[in-house]
Enzyme design. Structure first.
Site, mmCIF file in Angstrom:
data_model
loop_
_atom_site.group_PDB
_atom_site.id
_atom_site.type_symbol
_atom_site.label_atom_id
_atom_site.label_comp_id
_atom_site.label_asym_id
_atom_site.label_seq_id
_atom_site.Cartn_x
_atom_site.Cartn_y
_atom_site.Cartn_z
ATOM 1 C CE LYS A 184 -3.587 -2.736 0.985
ATOM 2 N NZ LYS A 184 -4.760 -3.020 0.201
HETATM 3 C C1 LIG Z 1 -5.563 -4.193 0.792
HETATM 4 C C2 LIG Z 1 -7.037 -4.126 0.761
HETATM 5 C C3 LIG Z 1 -7.820 -4.528 1.857
HETATM 6 C C4 LIG Z 1 -7.318 -5.317 3.013
HETATM 7 O O1 LIG Z 1 -6.322 -4.838 3.732
HETATM 8 P P1 LIG Z 1 -5.514 -5.876 4.679
HETATM 9 O O2 LIG Z 1 -4.777 -4.914 5.539
HETATM 10 O O3 LIG Z 1 -4.655 -6.695 3.798
HETATM 11 O O4 LIG Z 1 -6.500 -6.673 5.449
HETATM 12 C C5 LIG Z 1 -9.189 -4.330 1.798
HETATM 13 N N1 LIG Z 1 -9.769 -3.814 0.717
HETATM 14 C C6 LIG Z 1 -9.066 -3.446 -0.364
HETATM 15 C C7 LIG Z 1 -9.800 -2.886 -1.519
HETATM 16 C C8 LIG Z 1 -7.670 -3.602 -0.387
HETATM 17 O O5 LIG Z 1 -6.995 -3.263 -1.485
#
Ligand SMILES: *Cc1c(COP(=O)(O)O)cnc(C)c1O
Length: 383
Positions: A184
């Site tokens: 991210k």
């Molecule tokens: C990365 C992501 C998540 C989940 O995040 P985690 O921290 O991996 O649980 C949820 N929704 C979207 C659209 C994502 O891209």
């Protein structure tokens, strides 16, 4: 096979993040110390919201929000089939039914008009996602939610730093949720953040993340008011997040530079459809995803991805439609053809290597292999 390896993503960790972690490790509080609240206040300040609640993942944050809005068995939540699976799984985790609505074909987010038509008496919330960080259309989605007195849950996991019509991602709905997995915009290793101006919801989320304890009730460590979870974020993770938040503007700019470089290289390529960024949008890029033109099929795209991987170029098919994942298709009877825009787009996406420190030379190398791969894919069709 080429020895070269250009990864699909990479975290951007400097000495400051490493020092911050070491400082926590040398102290007494590895969890529930001062770093969690400090990370939370960085988010409150950045977004201008009343409450920020750090949790162990974005998925955990979504789960807390759905529970806090009292959504459960028998309820329906309208959401997008074009997303990472966690946005929809959170709805299953509370026993509710995800009702998918197709996307619009430019920003690749929920189509607000189709959402409005899909609302029924069973609809209890709308769960929207900024696909790949693009917030275009969130204002319109928020208006539909408001008109029907439904809470909008904003899965902002891909959009930290983006804004639309001068409004920051995370502030369009009743609550927003961020995720900090290493691919991210900012990372804490694993982690998430819930943001909201709804005090009641915030306190419920604080309770769910901490085994159902009520914050500030004076009940003590072994008093549990409701079913809760261990969704806490450790101070080790929060310390990384604090530094990453201080660097957010720099990180967003670096990613804009890389995206711009790609766009410059691909602008004249007739086989490629570039991401569409609306004039009202400030884009904080999560990933860089191009689409192949109408001339290509899903099989062609997969051939191209294999070619790129064999040549050391990280790439992926972000995202296969959620409604076609076997356990969704089985449980709810979804099938190919149900959401044609999502399926058409999904068949042709190519996520290219994308991170803060991708060099101009690496980008040129990716473009070289991409162009060659496209030529081979076209010849394969001729043959
Ligand atoms: C990365 C992501 C998540 C989940 O995040 P985690 O921290 O991996 O649980 C949820 N929704 C979207 C659209 C994502 O891209």
């Amino acid at each position: 096979m080429d020895a070269l390896q250009i990864g699909l993503s990479s975290p951007d960790i400097t000495k400051a993040e490493i020092d911050a972690v070491v400082e926590v490790l040398k102290g007494r509080h590895l969890s529930l110390g001062p770093k969690g609240p400090e990370f939370e206040s960085a988010f409150r300040r950045y977004l201008g919201v009343d409450h920020a609640i750090a949790v162990s993942s974005g998925t955990a944050g979504l789960h807390c929000c759905l529970m806090g809005l009292n959504i459960g068995p028998g309820d329906e939540v309208i959401t997008t089939p074009f997303s990472f699976i966690a946005s929809s799984n959170a709805i299953l985790m509370v026993g509710a039914k995800p009702v998918f609505v197709d996307i619009e074909s430019t920003a690749l987010n929920l189509d607000a008009e189709k959402v409005e038509k899909a609302i029924t008496s069973k609809t209890k919330a709308i769960l929207g996602v900024e696909a790949f960080g693009n917030p275009c259309g969130m204002t319109e989605l928020a208006k539909v939610a408001q008109r029907h007195e439904l809470p909008l849950i904003e899965d902002s996991c891909e959009g930290l730093g983006s804004s639309y019509k001068k409004r920051k991602v995370g502030t369009f709905g009743r609550c927003g949720v961020f995720g900090f997995y290493p691919n991210k915009q900012i990372t804490t290793g694993e982690g998430g953040m819930i943001v909201t101006n709804d005090e009641r919801l915030a306190n419920l989320c604080r309770s769910y993340r901490n085994q159902g304890r009520d914050p500030g009730s004076g009940g003590g460590w072994l008093a549990h008011q409701r079913l809760g979870y261990n969704y806490r974020m450790s101070d080790i993770n929060a310390a990384i997040g604090i530094v990453q938040m201080q660097r957010l503007d720099e990180i967003v700019e670096k990613r804009q530079r890389v995206a711009h470089d790609y766009i410059t290289h691909l602008l004249d390529n007739t086989h490629i459809i570039l991401p569409t960024i609306d004039a009202d949008t400030v884009m904080s890029w999560f990933v860089f995803v191009v689409r192949l033109s109408d001339a290509f099929t899903g099989e062609d795209r997969d051939f191209l991805l294999n070619y790129l991987k064999r040549n050391g170029i990280g790439c992926s098919n972000y995202f296969p439609p959620i409604h076609l994942q076997p356990f969704y298709a089985e449980q709810f009877g979804y099938k190919r053809g149900d959401f044609p825009v999502t399926e058409y787009v999904s068949d042709r996406t190519v996520a290219l290597p994308f991170h803060n420190n991708l060099t101009a030379l690496e980008i040129e190398t990716v473009i070289h292999h991409l162009n060659h791969g496209i030529e081979l894919t076209l010849h394969r069709k001729d043959a």
